[in-house]
Design a protein around this motif. Sequence first.
Motif, PDB file in Angstrom:
ATOM      1  N   ASP B 108       6.659  16.059  35.728  1.00 54.76           N
ATOM      2  CA  ASP B 108       6.881  14.576  35.781  1.00 54.76           C
ATOM      3  C   ASP B 108       8.292  14.623  36.373  1.00 54.76           C
ATOM      4  OD1 ASP B 108       4.536  13.934  34.729  1.00 54.76           O
ATOM      5  OD2 ASP B 108       5.518  13.499  32.768  1.00 54.76           O
ATOM      6  N   ALA B 109       9.260  15.458  35.962  1.00 49.21           N
ATOM      7  CA  ALA B 109      10.556  15.491  36.583  1.00 49.21           C
ATOM      8  C   ALA B 109      10.780  15.596  38.065  1.00 49.21           C
ATOM      9  CB  ALA B 109      11.486  16.193  35.772  1.00 49.21           C
ATOM     10  N   VAL B 110       9.872  16.626  38.387  1.00 50.38           N
ATOM     11  CA  VAL B 110       9.943  16.999  39.991  1.00 50.38           C
ATOM     12  C   VAL B 110       9.219  15.980  40.648  1.00 50.38           C
ATOM     13  CG1 VAL B 110       8.952  18.658  41.412  1.00 50.38           C
ATOM     14  CG2 VAL B 110      10.019  19.529  39.459  1.00 50.38           C
ATOM     15  N   GLU B 111       8.185  15.423  40.144  1.00 44.00           N
ATOM     16  CA  GLU B 111       7.564  14.276  40.682  1.00 44.00           C
ATOM     17  C   GLU B 111       8.476  13.119  40.955  1.00 44.00           C
ATOM     18  OE1 GLU B 111       3.922  12.592  39.300  1.00 44.00           O
ATOM     19  OE2 GLU B 111       3.255  12.227  41.177  1.00 44.00           O
ATOM     20  N   ALA B 112       9.139  12.779  40.003  1.00 41.12           N
ATOM     21  CA  ALA B 112      10.235  11.759  40.184  1.00 41.12           C
ATOM     22  C   ALA B 112      11.223  12.016  40.971  1.00 41.12           C
ATOM     23  CB  ALA B 112      10.785  11.248  38.672  1.00 41.12           C
ATOM     24  N   PHE B 140       1.768  21.255  42.802  1.00 44.04           N
ATOM     25  CA  PHE B 140       1.310  22.267  42.174  1.00 44.04           C
ATOM     26  C   PHE B 140       1.574  22.337  40.577  1.00 44.04           C
ATOM     27  CE2 PHE B 140       3.141  26.062  40.417  1.00 44.04           C
ATOM     28  CZ  PHE B 140       1.840  27.009  40.488  1.00 44.04           C
ATOM     29  N   LEU B 141       2.966  21.729  40.409  1.00 42.29           N
ATOM     30  CA  LEU B 141       3.148  21.544  38.851  1.00 42.29           C
ATOM     31  C   LEU B 141       2.366  20.641  38.333  1.00 42.29           C
ATOM     32  CD1 LEU B 141       6.846  21.532  39.153  1.00 42.29           C
ATOM     33  CD2 LEU B 141       5.540  23.478  38.308  1.00 42.29           C
ATOM     34  N   ASN B 143      -0.767  19.488  38.996  1.00 41.99           N
ATOM     35  CA  ASN B 143      -2.159  19.960  38.649  1.00 41.99           C
ATOM     36  C   ASN B 143      -2.485  21.406  37.887  1.00 41.99           C
ATOM     37  OD1 ASN B 143      -2.826  17.863  40.503  1.00 41.99           O
ATOM     38  ND2 ASN B 143      -2.527  19.248  42.221  1.00 41.99           N
ATOM     39  N   GLY B 144      -1.264  22.264  37.726  1.00 45.64           N
ATOM     40  CA  GLY B 144      -1.643  23.363  37.206  1.00 45.64           C
ATOM     41  C   GLY B 144      -1.558  23.216  35.532  1.00 45.64           C
ATOM     42  N   GLN B 145      -2.332  23.784  35.135  1.00 41.86           N
ATOM     43  CA  GLN B 145      -2.255  24.088  33.546  1.00 41.86           C
ATOM     44  C   GLN B 145      -1.658  25.547  33.097  1.00 41.86           C
ATOM     45  OE1 GLN B 145      -3.081  20.997  33.033  1.00 41.86           O
ATOM     46  NE2 GLN B 145      -4.899  21.044  31.427  1.00 41.86           N
ATOM     47  N   ASN B 146      -0.870  25.706  32.464  1.00 40.66           N
ATOM     48  CA  ASN B 146      -0.197  26.788  32.197  1.00 40.66           C
ATOM     49  C   ASN B 146       0.391  27.534  33.613  1.00 40.66           C
ATOM     50  OD1 ASN B 146       0.680  28.197  29.866  1.00 40.66           O
ATOM     51  ND2 ASN B 146      -1.423  28.255  29.231  1.00 40.66           N
ATOM     52  N   VAL B 147       0.948  26.826  34.485  1.00 40.22           N
ATOM     53  CA  VAL B 147       1.362  27.562  35.690  1.00 40.22           C
ATOM     54  C   VAL B 147       1.933  28.759  35.484  1.00 40.22           C
ATOM     55  CG1 VAL B 147       1.245  25.734  37.235  1.00 40.22           C
ATOM     56  CG2 VAL B 147       3.250  25.739  35.525  1.00 40.22           C
ATOM     57  N   GLN B 148       1.806  29.741  36.642  1.00 37.40           N
ATOM     58  CA  GLN B 148       2.481  30.778  36.568  1.00 37.40           C
ATOM     59  C   GLN B 148       3.603  30.813  37.527  1.00 37.40           C
ATOM     60  OE1 GLN B 148      -1.072  33.028  37.843  1.00 37.40           O
ATOM     61  NE2 GLN B 148      -0.471  34.597  36.412  1.00 37.40           N
ATOM     62  N   ALA B 149       4.985  31.669  37.196  1.00 35.27           N
ATOM     63  CA  ALA B 149       6.051  31.495  37.940  1.00 35.27           C
ATOM     64  C   ALA B 149       6.030  32.068  39.301  1.00 35.27           C
ATOM     65  CB  ALA B 149       7.208  32.193  37.204  1.00 35.27           C
ATOM     66  N   ASP B 150       5.073  33.063  39.318  1.00 38.88           N
ATOM     67  CA  ASP B 150       4.825  33.777  40.631  1.00 38.88           C
ATOM     68  C   ASP B 150       4.439  32.738  41.749  1.00 38.88           C
ATOM     69  OD1 ASP B 150       6.015  35.921  40.039  1.00 38.88           O
ATOM     70  OD2 ASP B 150       4.025  37.071  39.659  1.00 38.88           O
ATOM     71  N   LYS B 151       3.252  32.123  41.247  1.00 38.19           N
ATOM     72  CA  LYS B 151       2.724  31.043  42.015  1.00 38.19           C
ATOM     73  C   LYS B 151       3.539  29.894  42.507  1.00 38.19           C
ATOM     74  CE  LYS B 151      -1.273  32.560  42.779  1.00 38.19           C
ATOM     75  NZ  LYS B 151      -2.153  33.158  41.474  1.00 38.19           N
ATOM     76  N   LEU B 152       4.299  29.529  41.630  1.00 44.15           N
ATOM     77  CA  LEU B 152       5.551  28.421  42.098  1.00 44.15           C
ATOM     78  C   LEU B 152       6.300  28.793  42.957  1.00 44.15           C
ATOM     79  CD1 LEU B 152       7.425  25.929  41.519  1.00 44.15           C
ATOM     80  CD2 LEU B 152       8.489  27.146  39.663  1.00 44.15           C
TER      81      LEU B 152
END
Lengths: 206, 206, 331, 331
Positions: B108-112, B140-141, B143-152
Amino acid sequence: MEMKTEQAVAWIEKANALIQSNKEYLTELDQAIGDGDHGLNMSRGFQEAEAKVSGTDYDTVADVFKDVATVLMSKIGGASGPLYGTAFLKMSMTVKDKDPVTEANLADAVEAALNGMKQRGKAEQGEKTMIDVWHPVADFLKNGQNVQADKLEETAERAMNETKDIVATKGRAAYLQERSKGHVDPGSTSSFYLFQALADVWKKGE
Amino acid sequence: MEMKTEQAVAWIEKANALIQSNKEYLTELDQAIGDGDHGLNMSRGFQEAEAKVSGTDYDTVADVFKDVATVLMSKIGGASGPLYGTAFLKMSMTVKDKDPVTEANLADAVEAALNGMKQRGKAEQGEKTMIDVWHPVADFLKNGQNVQADKLEETAERAMNETKDIVATKGRAAYLQERSKGHVDPGSTSSFYLFQALADVWKKGE
Amino acid sequence: MKKVINQADNVVREMLEGFEEAHADYVRSLEGTTVLLRKDAPVTGKVSLISGGGSGHEPAHAGYVGEGMLDAAVAGEMFTSPTPDQVFEAIKAANGGEGVFLVIKNYTGDVMNFEMARELAEAEGISVEQVVVNDDVAVEDSSFTNGRRGIAGTVFVHKAAGAKAAEGASLEDVKKVAEKVVANTRSMGVALTPCIVPGSGKPSFTLEEDEMEVGIGIHGEPGIERKKITSADDIAEELLQKVLQDSVDFQGSEVAVMVNGLGATPASELYIVNRYVQKRLRDNDIQVTHTYVGEYMTSLEMAGFSITLMKVDEELKQLLDARADTPAFRK
Amino acid sequence: MKKVINQADNVVREMLEGFEEAHADYVRSLEGTTVLLRKDAPVTGKVSLISGGGSGHEPAHAGYVGEGMLDAAVAGEMFTSPTPDQVFEAIKAANGGEGVFLVIKNYTGDVMNFEMARELAEAEGISVEQVVVNDDVAVEDSSFTNGRRGIAGTVFVHKAAGAKAAEGASLEDVKKVAEKVVANTRSMGVALTPCIVPGSGKPSFTLEEDEMEVGIGIHGEPGIERKKITSADDIAEELLQKVLQDSVDFQGSEVAVMVNGLGATPASELYIVNRYVQKRLRDNDIQVTHTYVGEYMTSLEMAGFSITLMKVDEELKQLLDARADTPAFRK
Ligand SMILES: Nc1ncnc2c1ncn2[C@@H]1O[C@H](COP(=O)(O)OP(=O)(O)O)[C@@H](O)[C@H]1O
Ligand SMILES: Nc1ncnc2c1ncn2[C@@H]1O[C@H](COP(=O)(O)OP(=O)(O)O)[C@@H](O)[C@H]1O
Ligand SMILES: [Mg+2]
Ligand SMILES: [Mg+2]
Ligand SMILES: [Mg+2]
Ligand SMILES: [Mg+2]
């Protein structure tokens, strides 16, 4: 040699030719120990002087020299303008009423020119200026009986080359103090061309 | 990951380290299509931001972000200063009272932040600005459930590289029109470092 | 990088200190900021003018602080817009009660930073208006982009809007004049050499011995087109054509002309350009009422120049003629 | 050679034309010459001041033509003293009946050409006096040489002697003031890059990326010493020391300071130098009464600067404060 108006005009034409083809070299010399305009100044002045005398009918050598003096004085500028202007003015005054101009007259004229330049520029021999060429040339002409053109050229050339070792005390090169050593003086070089041209005309008239 | 003040501070420290070691590179990128100060601007801003947050005790992540926002806003200048300042200000507002900050909160923060930057800079995705990195990262943040750092990190990196082919229509690069093509956007690159740093902190917290 | 500086990081601060010492009869610094104020600021009974931007454009903008022009100038780092807090400090210190007018050059950074400052000031009840200068015709204007850059024409805004404010005009009227200047002013520049931001130490771009960048800005950004250098007259003609063919119809009108040096180009060359510009305008039935040749808005040590035309009416002519007394511009 | 010019041969003429068009409210040209006159010349009831020299030093000297400074400026070719006939024309046209005063920079060429013009004028019954400016301390003074060069300090002569003439002082008194300025003014310069005379197309000397020439003149001549570039403060200190240790005793006195840009050095750097100069003088109990920072006497596109100090008394202070209204200097 005896100098008539044809020879006087030919002198200026030849001098101009030498200056034009050495314009860049004169500028390079002036860049080393001056402000890099001597080639431009001499080229501008002698171009105009030649144009003037080539396009005019003259009665006397004195008139040729007078016109050359006026053009150089109003076209060269810088240090060399008043000096070369003065030189031709004094020569003109000295050969007034002499027709043709004899070697002896010419010797007197060059000596008068030298004195005029020394007075105007307040330089003596040995200060790394064009005086260093005019002085030995004047001496040479005065002392010689039946002077040879080649010797005249040689005298001027040697004198020019000797300016290389001098530390300048007059003109812009003086600001460089010791750093002025090792470079030939630009004004001495243009003066050499002038006497080289005279020698050339002389040879043809011999 | 859950973000506490330690992680928030570590994020800024890591981001600063990346920016300092890529300062020259950022400047080179900005010289190609901008005015050559992006490395200097980011280096100045993040140096101060790190100094501020490293030397302060914080109760909340929101406070860390607020200080970062204030420092960036008053130290970076140029286009990137208000944008990064706005980003951290919006993030701070979004995570207010959240302790710890969850992945969902961060999304939410990044979207804001993205929305705040878009409003401030009036740029949309595809104009060859840092928005081109923030947009896919925000998506990405979210939509992801349990996002992986590498993917970010990958997402941010790919987005950064894709700015290379875009013809800029916002920021200084827009003045170059077609000539802006073929160069990666400097602001996108610094934004990539920011998310690379976040991924790094994330990995350590996993 | 051949520069007469101490540490790159201190360039702006030290420059401002040296400026203040040189022009102490005109300006004073605002403690702890990069703001230079009119010595007698805040001046009551008149709208206050503030301009600013990245440094490296000297004499812009501090050089225009004084009677009849600016009340304050805010300096950013080299080529970097100043931050909102600095601009906000300037607004508070310069405000004489009649409102503050911001002259902003159209760069994303400048616009954002100044607008944020404006928001801060308005939150404290200060009336603020602004104009965004975009005189550079190098890049086509387009509603999809951030538009055109503000370059040397900005000085005409300082002069005309500053004179209007000095007359005691309202904030609204000062704004109207500024907008009139912007609507009637067009510029275009060319660079012969790049410049070097002290902190980066590298030239902003490289040009061959016989190349120039046409359509250059004032931040060392590359221009619009790289070309072989031609004659002064041809270069001036190329810039003039772009300016004349733009959206202001200069034909048959009166204009003020500025030939602005970018830094390293000698005054002699600017005058050679001016000679051509005057001739060309005369031949085209455009009457020059005011001419300014010199360094008004520079780009560090860049060689090059810009040409600015402003179409003038009676009001603008009178405002250009009005008294101005600043370090870099006097009338 | 990167220059905004047409043909090298036309540079001076075209520059003068462009100058006249830019400053038509101050100057007019004297037909067929390279002389720019005060628009209202000859001004009666006052001594007329004339200066001049080679071109390439803009704004010197035409930029100082106007009220309170020069009545005429004579331009030579680039770095080449003008010829006697040009100076003579200037004398005749500027002479308002109270005599003419020549301000000559100490170069063999300038001195000879101006003196020949003076002789021509005196032959026509015009009273002429002169001063030869030699403020450059780079080279030791010596009676065996032509002495020191005249550089930026010349502008102080224009200002003080010009103001004296404007007061209606006699030729003798104008001369006295000019001599007082010369006796109390010392300068020294440094170059970071050479310059290129348009007609030659080649740099006057070459310097490595990290070298500077200390003790430079204003004609692209090499300086006194080649050194590694140091910081702004160190360079300023080196020049200042030479100036302070010369024959004028500045200790405990009041001075006017000029930090003069040689062409390509940005104003920001000149202000950084000024910051140091002011601090250094303050620390040494020398009180600065007037400061001038900018391009007053340039050397084409040379990067570098000079520092000039003039010890002032009440008279000189008042003359510096007097009104001047010229294209390049206003008070
Ligand atoms: N006082 C002097 N007396 C004689 N010749 C001089 C004097 N000063 C300079 N010169 C000569 O003038 C030459 C330089 O001429 P030029 O470059 O045309 O003028 P400037 O030095 O004014 O640029 C020098 O090489 C030297 O020979
Ligand atoms: N309108 C905008 N919206 C978003 N980002 C922008 C905008 N304009 C510029 N930027 C970003 O700012 C970066 C440049 O930042 P920086 O060099 O620090 O500022 P400046 O352009 O003022 O010199 C660009 O690479 C771009 O990513
Ligand atoms: Mg010379
Ligand atoms: Mg940038
Ligand atoms: Mg910037
Ligand atoms: Mg010369």
